[in-house]
Design a protein around this motif. Structure first.
Motif, PDB file in Angstrom:
ATOM      1  N   SER D  69       0.835  -1.204   0.000  1.00 22.14           N
ATOM      2  CA  SER D  69       0.000   0.000   0.000  1.00 22.14           C
ATOM      3  C   SER D  69       0.866   1.247   0.000  1.00 22.14           C
ATOM      4  N   GLN D 119      -8.723  -0.339  -0.837  1.00 25.00           N
ATOM      5  CA  GLN D 119      -9.062  -1.639  -0.300  1.00 25.00           C
ATOM      6  C   GLN D 119     -10.502  -1.780   0.182  1.00 25.00           C
ATOM      7  N   ASP D 201      -5.696  -1.017  -4.963  1.00 23.08           N
ATOM      8  CA  ASP D 201      -5.087  -1.587  -3.761  1.00 23.08           C
ATOM      9  C   ASP D 201      -6.062  -2.572  -3.135  1.00 23.08           C
ATOM     10  N   GLU D 202      -5.784  -3.860  -3.329  1.00 28.65           N
ATOM     11  CA  GLU D 202      -6.632  -4.916  -2.804  1.00 28.65           C
ATOM     12  C   GLU D 202      -8.118  -4.636  -3.052  1.00 28.65           C
TER      13      GLU D 202
END
Ligand SMILES: Nc1ncnc2c1ncn2[C@@H]1O[C@H](COP(=O)(O)OP(=O)(O)OP(=O)(O)O)[C@@H](O)[C@H]1O
Ligand SMILES: Nc1ncnc2c1ncn2[C@@H]1O[C@H](COP(=O)(O)OP(=O)(O)OP(=O)(O)O)[C@@H](O)[C@H]1O
Ligand SMILES: [Mg+2]
Ligand SMILES: [Mg+2]
Lengths: 296, 517, 306, 613
Positions: D69, D119, D201-202
């Protein structure tokens, strides 16, 4: 200055709250003020130059006016010729006793009510919290005034009155937290192990609330000191001639133009003490309360 | 020389004006306001305690002192324009006595025939009042009453128009209509009242002012600051202690300060039914312990030391009486005689408004010097009064703030409720619970001496009564307050008008504005 | 929503009922005797008894209370013992002054409190932040009567910029509202600061920034509506503080509001007025809370009133 | 919009990173990120270099805390200040170094050149602003479009991310949408200004597998349609295999391995990568076996389970939560969390409950321990627990214990680990003093912790260790059944594997039964004897593991299996799913009568439930 996630994690491992308080200049200043006040209160008889109750004949001018600060009477004299400095030092005792006792009782009542209502749902919750709501809706000062008018005020009665008024906020805060804590998994886990309510309440939920309670207790002392001062200012506080910072102002308030020191010196004392407790309380909140962490 | 009418005056008060109903208003703030809005049969010469007829033109008193006959003036009108008649006088007094009115003054008319029946509500009116003709009214008393003319000068005997009372009902006190020199033109609750000159007033040339503005809710200190700014003419609550020395020493203002006596005594009561105050030695010791000079200094010398219940300006005052001097040595000895050489603990009740707690602390310190530990109970006035009315509650009370101010300048006014047996009952005002049957009998005797020729004799009797009281010492008289008041430079009038014993703080009808002269 | 409001109003009524009961008990216990106060010092015992009877003061407690309740339900607060006027008239006459004072105080609180909080949050850690936060601490720690007297002394007596107490024009309003708003400004600035700091680190602020929005837009469009939420919740509490504050502030400045009325009534034990003011204040507090609860869902759509 | 796209099966040939035609759009060189810690500054990204080719997908993989991240945030200059700062390196985009651009210039990059998805779909959207406002805010961030044009563009974007009823969505608020929908909105916002680079990000970690599959497919489709370069961060090797052209494996902020996805999966060069891959459970791995992966003497246990009385017998379990409202706060509607399910768990048997988030798995587990009110019949070890109070439940609780979903939350943070593990023994008064100590030490050792860690606090442990503490606590009463709620869901794969092994070993040793709750089909396949598939509070299918995975009958079961990403880049990538749909709500009015279901027995305790009518 900058604090990080890692630091906040480390903080819990480093239990020395005091050490961390001391690292903050504002909190340190607050602690110093509190310590000075406490020492002054404890050692008052050895510190004061005069008997705080003695009305000196030379403490008033021929016309009966109080004396401004001078070499003999450091903070001047009050309207009946007593030494203001000595009275202030003794007044610290009142403020602290009220702050600690009244607030202590308020904290205990508030925590018990809040935690009980927060954990047990159903009618316990309903009854206790509706009662809290009711007290919440009471204009606090008005209630205090009425109570103070009913009971002949004395140091202890004033403390009780303040306690009766001040527990409400802490009950609310503790209630909300206890409620959310009792929904947390670790409480559920505890129940899954077969733990009883007493164990869950006092062994598990209470420790989590301690930091909140400590923070509110410190902040509450500031409120209490102010409330006592206000009650005394309105003439229904601690009985004369026992000095309290509030009733010193009450006795002298009309003299704010002709003898401003009689109002503003005790005013500054109240401000300093309340400020000190607020600063320390706020710092404690930062240090102890995980939800507030990293806000600086 | 002739004084021109006109101009306006601003008067301030701390407290809200509660009511302007003459049957109900009974505090020293509305007392004189009511006097300007309403008139009664009798009044006093401005600035003095001399009685004079007001809307009565003349009066006659029967030989035995039980029948009073009044002739009313012509041309007396109410503010609503209607002429005032004897019926109105009768109605007004009967209204005061009527229990539904809840008048605090009903008791003053106790000597009128038929009072018992009327005040219990059994009878509609007072049988002792007769309207002879529209201009004549007669009062028959059930016993001779030397104070009856004074009673008729009280606000409670002031005349109200029936139709207006009925129109406003319980709110009459907020919509007063009388026959006085001023009429109410504006009342903003909690803020201000405005009085305007009543054009049709029977007494030509009165009042002098066109308008009086009363601003309420003003702290005395603030009022004085505003007076110094030229915004206020008379601070109704007087010069606050906090500003007293300052204005006294201020060349611009010191000449505007006026000093005058008051029918007031400040005293400490000692409850004679509570040990050890049941011992006369103890009570005398307390009298000797109090250092009045120091207390006077604390209140900036705005009083004179007192040694007996009556104030100096009251007829019957014993000028040559020395009283108990300040003598702690002797006091301690008296205590020892009473078997209390080690002193004792007690309580001193006091009203919680400045400067009373300060005075109480001074007394406390003096008592301590002879071994008496008095804890101070500083309470709301109403609670002190309540404690005083209980037989076993308050051992000592400092009367300041609730002290006796005479309703009328007659020595009898200081006895009945506060020193007589009648007041020593639960809920009474005799906080010393002092009851001396002999003295009560003597008082009754003195009060039945109506004959104006015997006034001197009556005075002597009263003097004697009060000196006897001092022997038993249920009180420790401390001081007689002097009134210190101030006016702005633009308001004129005889100094005595500003310290009028009945029209407090000023005689509104008589003062005038210099700027219209 | 309607059901919610109705339920809250019912709750309010119950709370007021409770408050009226508690206050009534408390006042019943006050040693001072209203009848004697009305009757005055020259009254005979008979007169006092008479008045007591007329006011129903000789009835047992519960009967007195029920009587009071009954008239309360008809909108009748009773008559002041000593002012001889309908309590509702007295309160109505003084309420505008108190409301004006509160409005002034709220303006001060918001103007100073929010501005200080926002600046401090944006400059956190800086000297500006520290200075502002010390100021706000002083705000929450200073006794109102000292602040009031100090302001009066400095700005009215010494400098002469403002009138010394009184009521009427805008200049009269300044010092009392500053005094009353001082405490709230302290609270608000601290809450605003911590709430804004909290919001500024939320994911959605990062998302907004990642779309390239300017700082000002991120602050006012995205962060503020969220940051203001805890402050809205303060409204009710704030009104509670005001209700206590006006007793002191009005007495210091001679402001003709209900605080002064209450204080005078308490000193003279004028029970109907005390009851009336207490109920009105409680009502204000409860309605303030209700208002806060009603406003919150307007700002935050997640909150549903059931 | 071009509707044909949606109908068309979306296929794309897997392509290695060595695509010569691709030009580099973003070149990162020696990127270093530093964070401040009490022990001084620490490098969390250490001289990381990589290129992001135009129109291609780069996956950054690695365990939790490896700095993924931080890398992404550094590129956007959105690092959390003042704790973290860029310590060096460069990131060239269109001839500019992103790392040194001043804020005003950087604003022009954000949204316009690089879009970013975070995320957590739950927290990435502003809760108090409507979807329309936020979307339009993103569209007009640089003031190019305004008014109606922005509105039109917003609709177009919603259409692109395949949101049904786009017009209505504009009026809605984030909390009114499901996680999948929200993530689509976030994607729409990232693409609002036609950015050519997307950093994700995820993006699917917080979502259910079925939704994850949809989102991943959507990203692939958008990438193809618009020629976007995607930098995708994930810890899930299955996702990597599904998405990546190129893979970058990170550990402790450093690059471990970098190459085309085929290379990395087929020929990992580094041990670390190999270990990572080995730990990933692969669906279908167990085909053809009956017992769990590491079970010993499985057949025996199965046999035993069949003839002995079952450990737990559940009949018609129903759990409903009232939602109160109205003037009197009476119930106005109900959450039908669990709706009449029946099952048994045999001795020494593992029954797994699988299903999407909110389908009632945890609720079922809690009902077994009487932690919530329920209706129906539950027998634990032959004892009926219906209506038992807290006291009466105590003896029952010695037989059943539960491991809660979130290990950290279920540990009292203010207690020492030793006390936590001792807690059940103390409550039941089973041990004291040194005996207690010994027992705790034994339990800790049993789960692979050292007894000297007894005096530490939970926060001083890693996620996997905390899960072990929970297991030790659950074991302390020597229960006969453990309800293990998502016991490995929050863990990195390597840790996950260890914990699963631990659970299995314990079963082998003590013959304990498990009710294993999970949403991860791959994990379930490894550990269970039997599997029950839950949907909306009901069972749709139950049978042995073999039945469920090799012969799924219910369409929902098939869908679940289908959605699991497989860590194999050569597997054909799955089809794009047209318009997304939300799960129906479990909240119903009071008078709602749930539809009748009919059970179909396929033999061998393989049951399928179907709604009648
Ligand atoms: N605000 C912060 N302050 C200090 N350190 C941080 C902060 N945020 C993250 N870190 C540290 O930086 C390192 C890298 O964190 P990062 O968030 O990049 O990990 P990640 O690979 O994204 O992990 P995850 O898969 O859990 O999201 C970690 O060691 C973490 O502890
Ligand atoms: N205490 C409660 N009150 C009201 N509704 C609840 C409560 N607990 C759970 N629910 C609801 O019941 C349903 C089932 O919840 P449960 O926690 O059992 O789901 P789950 O299958 O465990 O999901 P996850 O995989 O997200 O943990 C959900 O819709 C949830 O919102
Ligand atoms: Mg991450
Ligand atoms: Mg769950």
């Amino acid at each position: 200055m900058s604090r990080t996630v890692a630091e906040t994690r480390a903080s819990a491992a480093n239990p020395s709250v005091i050490a961390r308080l001391l690292r903050r200049p504002l909190a340190l200043a607050g602690l110093i003020v509190i310590c000075v006040t406490v020492l002054a209160a404890v050692f008052a008889p050895w510190l004061v130059p005069f008997d705080p109750y003695e009305q000196f004949f030379e403490g008033l001018t021929i016309e009966g006016a109080p004396l401004p600060p001078n070499a003999q009477f450091w903070f001047g004299t009050d309207l009946v010729g007593r030494d203001l400095f000595s009275r202030l030092v003794y007044g610290a005792r009142t403020s602290l006793v009220i702050g600690v006792v009244a607030n202590g009782i308020a904290v205990i009542i508030g925590s018990l009510i809040g935690i009980t209502a927060g954990y047990f749902r159903g009618w316990t919750d309903t009854v206790l919290m509706r009662f809290t709501d009711l007290m919440m809706a009471f204009p606090a000062l008005l209630l205090a005034i009425v109570l103070a008018a009913i009971f002949t005020p004395s140091l202890w009665i004033v403390a009780m009155v303040i306690a009766m008024v001040n527990w409400v906020q802490i009950a609310r805060v503790v209630y909300t937290e206890a409620r959310s804590l009792s929904e947390r998994d670790f409480v559920m886990a505890e129940r899954a192990m077969g733990a009883g309510a007493g164990r869950i309440l006092f062994r598990h939920i209470l420790p989590h609330l301690l930091s909140t309670i400590i923070v509110w207790a410190t902040l509450g002392i500031a409120t209490t000191v102010l409330l006592e001062a206000t009650l005394s200012f309105l003439g229904i506080g601690v009985q004369p001639p026992t000095p309290s910072w509030g009733n010193i102002i009450f006795e002298n308030q009309t003299y704010f133009t002709s003898a401003p020191w009689l109002v503003f010196i005790p005013g500054a004392a109240i401000l300093a003490l309340a400020l000190a407790f607020n600063l320390v309380g706020d710092a404690l909140r930062d240090i102890l309360d995980p939800t507030q962490q990293g806000r600086h | 020389e002739e004084i021109k009418q006109g101009g306006s005056m601003t008067v301030t008060y701390k407290d809200d004006v509660s009511t302007l109903d003459p049957a109900i208003g009974y505090d020293w703030q509305n007392w004189s306001m009511i006097k300007s809005l309403f008139d009664g049969l009798m009044d006093y010469q401005p600035g003095t305690t001399e009685l004079r007829p007001e809307i009565a033109e003349s009066y006659e008193i029967s030989e035995d002192g039980t029948v009073f006959t009044f002739k009313l003036r012509d041309g007396v009108k109410f503010h609503n324009g209607r002429a005032l008649t004897a019926e109105d006088v009768k109605y007004s007094i009967e209204r005061t006595v009527n229990p539904e009115t809840q008048s605090p003054g009903a008791g003053f008319f106790g000597s009128i025939k038929g009072f018992e029946e009327a005040s219990s509500g059994d009878a509609d009116g007072l049988s002792g009042i007769t309207v002879v003709d529209p201009h004549t009214i007669r009062f028959e008393l059930s016993r001779p009453d030397a104070t009856f003319l004074h009673v008729l000068a009280l606000n409670f005997a002031h005349v109200v128009p029936k139709e207006e009372v009925e129109k406003y009902g319980a709110d009459f006190g907020k919509h007063p209509v009388g026959s006085g020199a001023f009429k109410l033109s504006e009342w903003t609750l909690g803020q201000r009242l405005v009085f305007e000159r009543f054009e049709d007033y029977w007494n030509a040339g009165v009042p002098k002012l066109d308008q009086i503005v009363f601003e309420v809710g003003q702290e005395p200190v603030v009022a004085l600051l505003r007076l110094q700014n030229g915004e206020v003419d008379v601070p109704g609550d007087g010069i606050p202690p906090a500003k007293f020395i300052e204005v006294k020493n201020d060349p611009e203002f010191k000449d505007l300060i006026i000093q005058g006596g008051q029918l007031h005594t400040g005293y400490v009561t000692m409850n004679v039914t509570i040990a050890p105050f049941d011992k006369v030695e103890v009570r005398q010791a307390v009298n000797m312990a109090i250092n009045k000079d120091r207390i006077l200094r604390i209140i900036n010398g705005r009083a004179v030391a007192a040694n007996q219940p009556l104030p100096p300006s009251m007829p019957g005052y014993a000028a040559d009486y020395k009283g108990y001097g300040h003598d702690p040595e002797a006091a301690r000895k008296l205590l020892a005689d009473a078997g209390l050489a080690d002193g004792f603990d007690t309580e001193l009740y006091v009203a919680n408004t400045d400067p009373q707690p300060r005075i109480a602390q001074a007394i406390q310190q003096d008592l301590k010097a002879i071994g008496i530990n008095a804890a101070i109970k500083s309470l709301a006035q109403a609670n002190v009064i309540a404690a005083g009315g209980e037989k076993d509650q308050a051992p000592m009370i400092w009367s300041g703030g609730m002290a006796w101010i005479a309703d009328f300048p007659d020595p009898s006014n200081f006895y009945g409720p506060i020193l007589g047996c009648a007041g020593a009952v639960p809920g009474g005002w005799n906080w010393a619970w002092y009851c001396n049957a002999d003295l009560d009998a003597k008082a009754a005797e003195a009060d039945s001496m109506v004959d104006p020729d015997k006034a001197g004799e009556r005075e002597a009797m009263w003097r004697d009564i009060y000196l006897k009281v001092m022997e038993d010492a249920p009180w420790a008289p401390v001081f007689n307050e002097e009134r210190f008041t101030i006016r702005s430079g633009r308001i004129g009038g005889d100094d005595r008008l500003f310290v009028d014993p009945v029209h407090i703080p000023v005689h509104y009808d008589e003062v005038y504005a210099k700027d219209v002269q | 929503m309607a059901a919610y409001i109705i339920r809250r109003l019912i709750q309010t009524a119950l709370i007021l009922l409770g408050i009226s009961f508690v206050t009534f008990i408390l006042l019943y216990l006050v040693p001072a005797d209203p009848a004697r106060q009305i009757a005055g010092r020259s009254a005979t015992a008979e007169t006092v008894e008479n008045i007591r009877e007329q006011l129903g003061l000789n009835l047992p407690f519960y009967e007195q209370y029920l009587r009071y309740l009954a008239s309360l339900l008809q909108g009748d607060f009773g008559r002041s013992y000593l002012q001889k006027t309908e309590v509702s008239t007295l309160i109505a006459a003084r309420l505008p002054a108190s409301l004006l004072l509160m409005a002034g105080a709220i303006a001060c609180e918001l103007a100073f409190g929010l501005a200080m909080g926002i600046v401090a949050a944006l400059r956190r850690g800086s000297h500006t932040d520290n200075a502002l936060m010390i100021t706000s601490f002083i705000g929450v720690s200073a006794p109102q009567f000292v602040i009031g007297i100090l302001l009066l002394y400095v700005f009215a007596v010494k400098l002469g910029w403002f009138p010394i107490g009184g009521y009427g024009t805008f200049v009269h309003l300044v010092l009392p509202s500053v005094t009353l708003g001082f405490l709230g400004a302290g609270w608000y600035s601290r809450m605003m600061r911590s709430s804004l700091i909290d919001v500024l680190r939320q994911d959605y602020v990062r998302t907004a920034r990642a779309t390239g929005l300017s700082r000002a837009k991120v602050l006012f469009r995205h962060a503020m509506p969220n940051a203001i939420l805890p402050i809205v919740a303060m409204i009710g509490i704030d009104i509670g503080l005001f209700m206590s504050g006006i007793v002191v502030v009005e007495s210091v400045f001679g402001w003709p509001g209900i605080g002064q009325l209450a204080w005078q009534a308490i000193q003279r034990v004028d029970i109907p007025i005390i009851m009336g003011v207490t109920l009105v204040s409680a009502c204000a507090i409860v309605l303030g809370n209700l208002l806060a609860d009603l406003v919150t869902p307007l700002i935050d759509p997640r909150i549903k009133l059931r | 919009m071009n509707q044909s796209h949606q109908k068309e099966p979306w296929k794309r040939e897997t392509n290695g990173g060595a695509d010569a035609t691709a030009t580099t759009s973003l070149a990162v060189n020696d990127l270093s990120v530093q964070v401040a810690t009490p022990d001084g500054p620490k490098l969390v990204v250490d001289r990381l270099s990589f290129d992001l080719p135009e129109g291609r997908t780069l996956c950054i993989a690695g365990e939790s805390g490896s700095g993924k991240s931080m890398t992404a945030l550094a590129l956007m200059q959105l690092l959390p200040r003042p704790m973290a700062r860029i310590a060096g390196g460069s990131a060239m985009l269109d001839g500019e170094d992103l790392l040194t651009l001043p804020e005003s210039r950087m604003r022009q990059v954000r949204g316009r050149k690089i879009g970013m998805i975070f995320q957590e779909p739950m927290t990435s959207l502003n809760p108090v602003l409507s979807i329309g406002t936020q979307l339009k805010g993103a569209i007009t961030a640089h003031g190019e479009l305004a008014g109606r044009a922005a509105g039109a563009r917003a609709l177009e974007l919603l259409d692109q991310v395949q949101i049904p009823e786009p017009r209505r969505r504009l009026e809605q608020y984030p909390h009114e949408l499901s996680g999948g929908m929200r993530q689509r909105i976030v994607i729409a916002m990232a693409l609002a200004q036609h950015s050519k680079i997307l950093i994700a990000d995820e993006p699917t970690t917080a979502l259910d597998v079925t939704v994850q599959a949809q989102i991943l497919a959507l990203i692939r489709k958008l990438q193809v349609d618009h020629g976007i370069a995607v930098m995708m961060i994930t810890h899930d090797m299955g996702v990597v295999a599904e998405m990546a052209d190129q893979v970058l494996v990170m550990k402790h902020g450093r690059r471990v391995e970098h190459g085309s996805s085929a290379e990395v999966f087929d020929n990992p060069r580094e041990d670390y990568t190999r270990k990572l891959l080995a730990a990933v459970p692969r669906l279908g791995e167990m085909t053809g076996t009956d017992a769990p992966k590491r079970a010993k003497g499985a057949e025996a246990a199965q046999a035993k389970a069949a003839d002995e009385a079952p450990m737990v017998e559940v009949r018609d379990l129903t759990v409903r939560f009232d939602i109160r409202g109205g003037i009197l706060q009476r119930p106005v509607s109900r959450v039908h969390a669990v709706e009449g399910i029946s099952f048994t768990v045999g001795r020494g048997e593992t029954l797994s409950l699988v299903g999407e988030s909110g389908c009632g798995k945890s609720t079922t587990g809690k009902a077994l321990l009487n932690l919530i009110p329920w209706q129906g019949d539950v027998k634990v070890n032959g004892r009926s627990t219906r209506g038992l109070g807290a006291k009466a439940m105590r003896p029952v609780l010695r037989d059943v214990q539960m491991i809660f979903q979130d290990p950290y939350a279920s540990l009292d943070a203010r207690m020492r680990v030793g006390d936590i593990v001792a807690e059940p023994l103390v409550i039941h008064g089973l041990a004291q003093g040194s005996e207690l100590n010994e027992r705790v030490a034994y339990l800790l050792e049993r789960v692979g912790l050292s007894p000297d860690q007894m005096r530490r606090y939970p926060h001083e442990f890693s996620g996997g260790q905390r899960q072990r503490i929970c297991i030790a606590r659950a074991l302390s009463l020597s229960p006969k059944l453990i309800v293990a709620d998502e016991s490995v869901a929050a863990l990195d794969v390597s840790i996950q594997a260890q914990v699963l092994d631990l659970l299995q070993d314990i079963q082998d040793e003590t013959g304990i039964s498990y009710l294993f709750i999970s949403h991860d089909m791959a994990v379930v396949e490894q550990i269970s004897h039997r599997v029950a598939v839950m949907y909306m509070g009901r069972f749709v299918e139950m049978g042995s593991r073999r039945h469920i995975f090799e012969n799924p009958q219910h369409s929902y079961t098939k869908k679940l299996i289908e959605a699991v990403p497989v860590a194999d880049p050569h597997r054909p990538r799955r089809d794009f799913v047209a318009k997304a749909e939300d799960l129906p709500s479990p909240v119903h009015p009071l008078d709602y009568v749930p539809p009748q279901t009919r059970v179909r027995d396929l033999g061998g305790r393989h049951l399928v439930w179907e709604v009648e009518g």
